[in-house]
Design a protein around this motif. Structure first.
Motif, short mmCIF file in Angstrom:
data_model
loop_
_atom_site.label_atom_id
_atom_site.label_comp_id
_atom_site.label_asym_id
_atom_site.label_seq_id
_atom_site.Cartn_x
_atom_site.Cartn_y
_atom_site.Cartn_z
N ILE A 54 31.67 44.76 41.59
CA ILE A 54 33.05 44.53 41.15
C ILE A 54 33.13 45.05 39.72
O ILE A 54 32.57 44.45 38.79
N ALA A 58 38.29 46.88 40.04
CA ALA A 58 38.44 45.80 41.02
C ALA A 58 39.01 44.55 40.35
O ALA A 58 39.89 43.88 40.90
N TRP A 59 38.52 44.26 39.14
CA TRP A 59 39.06 43.08 38.42
C TRP A 59 40.56 43.24 38.20
O TRP A 59 41.33 42.28 38.32
N SER A 118 31.21 44.26 34.68
CA SER A 118 30.88 44.57 36.08
C SER A 118 29.85 43.59 36.61
O SER A 118 28.88 43.27 35.93
N LEU A 126 33.78 37.69 47.68
CA LEU A 126 35.01 38.48 47.54
C LEU A 126 35.94 38.15 48.71
O LEU A 126 37.13 37.89 48.54
N SER A 332 32.89 51.74 45.24
CA SER A 332 34.04 51.02 44.71
C SER A 332 35.15 50.95 45.75
O SER A 332 36.31 50.73 45.42
N ALA A 335 37.74 48.09 45.87
CA ALA A 335 38.81 48.20 44.86
C ALA A 335 39.85 49.21 45.33
O ALA A 335 41.06 48.94 45.26
#
Ligand SMILES: Cc1cc2nc3c(=O)[nH]c(=O)nc-3n(C[C@H](O)[C@H](O)[C@H](O)COP(=O)(O)OP(=O)(O)OC[C@H]3O[C@@H](n4cnc5c(N)ncnc54)[C@H](O)[C@@H]3O)c2cc1C
Length: 445
Positions: A54, A58-59, A118, A126, A332, A335
């Motif tokens: 993450i 993604a955050w 990260s 998740l 990723s 995301a």
């Protein structure tokens, strides 16, 4: 003033309940004029595949979805590059921290805000954080889509499921992953191929390798001749025991046969793992022997070319792995999938406010989605092609010894180092949307 409609104006079907489908369900459900149903083939919520990185991108989208809080994991920190046979560190320089190379990429950790550093998280975390934010009652489990059909103008989209049931929606979102049925139907000429690269993945307690003397239990890659091994902690030190770590073994030269397309998250025996890891450092061998039988899962990587269009019929969108089958190339993909869903919701929101025709609102929203996300995915494919060219150049010198080979490989990872990947790992999807809106307004002036 008009009365609010008693029925939601647009019915939306989302196919697939991975990070993309769930994120999209959250984003769309907040629109007052839609009703959302998510169809997931699994009989119950589940997630396979060990850990997931993450990063800041993604955050950013998790925050927009209100789902960031539940996502915890081990800080990625510095990722060591090691000679897999001896454990000798081989990092070229600190710029390597930003390098990537597969699903288990390394991400830059220079994020200013420590909350958004990260992390490597258990995939289940998740999934659970997203599920928690999906309004209750909209997910139907045990619904494997087998057919999607366009009944013609004004007819929405017809769906048929393996259990014999049928459904209908004005707008369908294919979030059904890399082997998407939705993609196969709307773009029958697009085909996946087996790459020969296979991932074997497992999570086990750190305590189970406490006996391995002098093992550097820090995140990193151990490079072998025909593969590599990725070691990462997926729990933060503040979390209760048992704290887990992940091992992903990448084996580069597995058979390239059509039947391998079905090899996804299937159990692999310890014997199979040990047969592929004989060359690794004896400490790695001990770590691998600590994995209980039946825990490994095998994923044969498949990939497909870039799709020029990621929408169809003026009422279907592909998102996440369904829209860009890259097999975790940037590490990723979760995301990307959530970003897709958030953009779709913004596009539909704005277009619904501009027209009284729901069909036109959907069509226009899809055009915006294509304009924003199409070029982003094309850029990823272009990047991978450039990197491949670069590594072919490096390979010419590789017929030498083992050390030269793995150093060249690590140099290949360094090819993307140095903040050049911010367009992926620091992507701020809200900013992307605001810039799109500003550009649209400027064009109208
Ligand atoms: C080895 C590996 C490592 C990776 N590491 C990372 C990482 O570190 N970080 C990261 O962000 N990404 C990583 N990825 C990529 C990431 O897993 C995917 O990009 C991400 O899961 C895509 O989400 P999605 O929702 O599009 O698809 P998926 O997660 O594949 O979800 C698809 C969902 O659709 C359901 N479905 C499929 N077909 C049907 C059907 N016919 N009917 C109904 N339901 C259906 C499936 O059961 C599933 O729940 C990695 C991938 C691999 C292979």
């Amino acid at each position: 003033m008009t009365n609010p409609p008693t029925q939601p104006a647009i019915s939306i079907a989302i196919i697939g309940g991975g990070p993309g489908g769930l994120g999209t369900a959250i984003a769309l459900s907040s629109l007052p004029f839609v009703s959302v149903t998510l169809y997931e083939q699994s009989p119950e919520p589940r997630e396979v595949g060990a850990g997931i990185s993450i990063g800041r991108n993604a955050w950013n989208v998790l925050n927009l979805l209100g789902a960031a809080e539940g996502v915890t994991g081990g800080k990625l920190g510095f990722s060591w590059q090691r000679n897999g046979r001896t454990g000798e560190p081989l990092n070229l320089d600190s710029g390597d921290v930003a390098a990537l190379g597969g699903g288990e990429k390394q991400q830059a950790n220079g994020d200013e805000d420590p909350r958004y550093a990260s992390i490597r998280a258990r995939r289940t975390r998740l999934q659970a954080a997203l599920l928690d934010k999906v309004p209750s009652g909209i997910i139907q489990f045990g619904k494997k889509l087998v057919e999607i059909r366009d009944p013609g103008e004004g007819g929405g989209v017809a769906l048929a499921f393996k259990d014999g049931s049928q459904a209908h929606a004005d707008f369908v979102i294919g979030a059904d992953g890399i082997r998407s049925v939705v993609r196969r139907t709307i773009f029958p000429g697009h085909h996946l191929h087996v790459t020969g690269n296979t991932a074997f993945r497992v999570l086990i307690p750190l305590s189970s390798i406490a006996h391995v003397k002098d093992f550097p239990a820090v995140n990193g890659w151990w490079h072998g001749l025909n593969g590599h091994l990725y070691f990462a902690r997926v729990d933060d030190e503040s979390e209760p025991e048992p704290r887990l770590f992940e091992v992903t073994i990448r084996s580069y030269n597995e058979p390239i046969t059509p039947d391998r397309t079905a090899t996804w998250a299937i159990p692999a025996t310890n014997e199979k793992i040990l047969a592929r890891t004989g060359e690794y450092d004896p400490r790695i061998q001990q770590v691998l022997r600590a994995v209980p039988e039946g825990e490994w899962r095998e994923f044969a990587m498949v990939a497909g070319p870039c799709l020029a269009e990621i929408t169809a019929w003026d009422k279907v969108a592909l998102i996440g792995d369904a829209s860009h089958p890259l097999s975790g190339a940037f590490g990723s993909g979760a995301a990307f999938a959530m970003e897709d869903g958030w953009i779709l919701a913004r596009a539909l929101e704005v277009e619904y406010s501009r027209t009284s025709s729901t069909a036109i609102a959907i069509k226009n929203a899809l055009e915006i989605f294509q304009r924003i996300r199409g070029p982003y995915y094309e850029r990823m494919y272009d990047f991978l092609a450039t990197r491949e060219k670069h590594s072919q150049g490096t390979r010419k010198e590789e017929d030498a010894d083992f050390d030269t080979i793995i150093k060249a490989r690590i140099a290949g990872l360094g090819f993307v180092a140095g903040g050049k990947m911010d367009w992926i790992y620091k992507n701020d999807i809200e900013k992307v949307w605001n810039e799109y809106v500003a550009a649209e307004q400027a064009a109208k002036l």
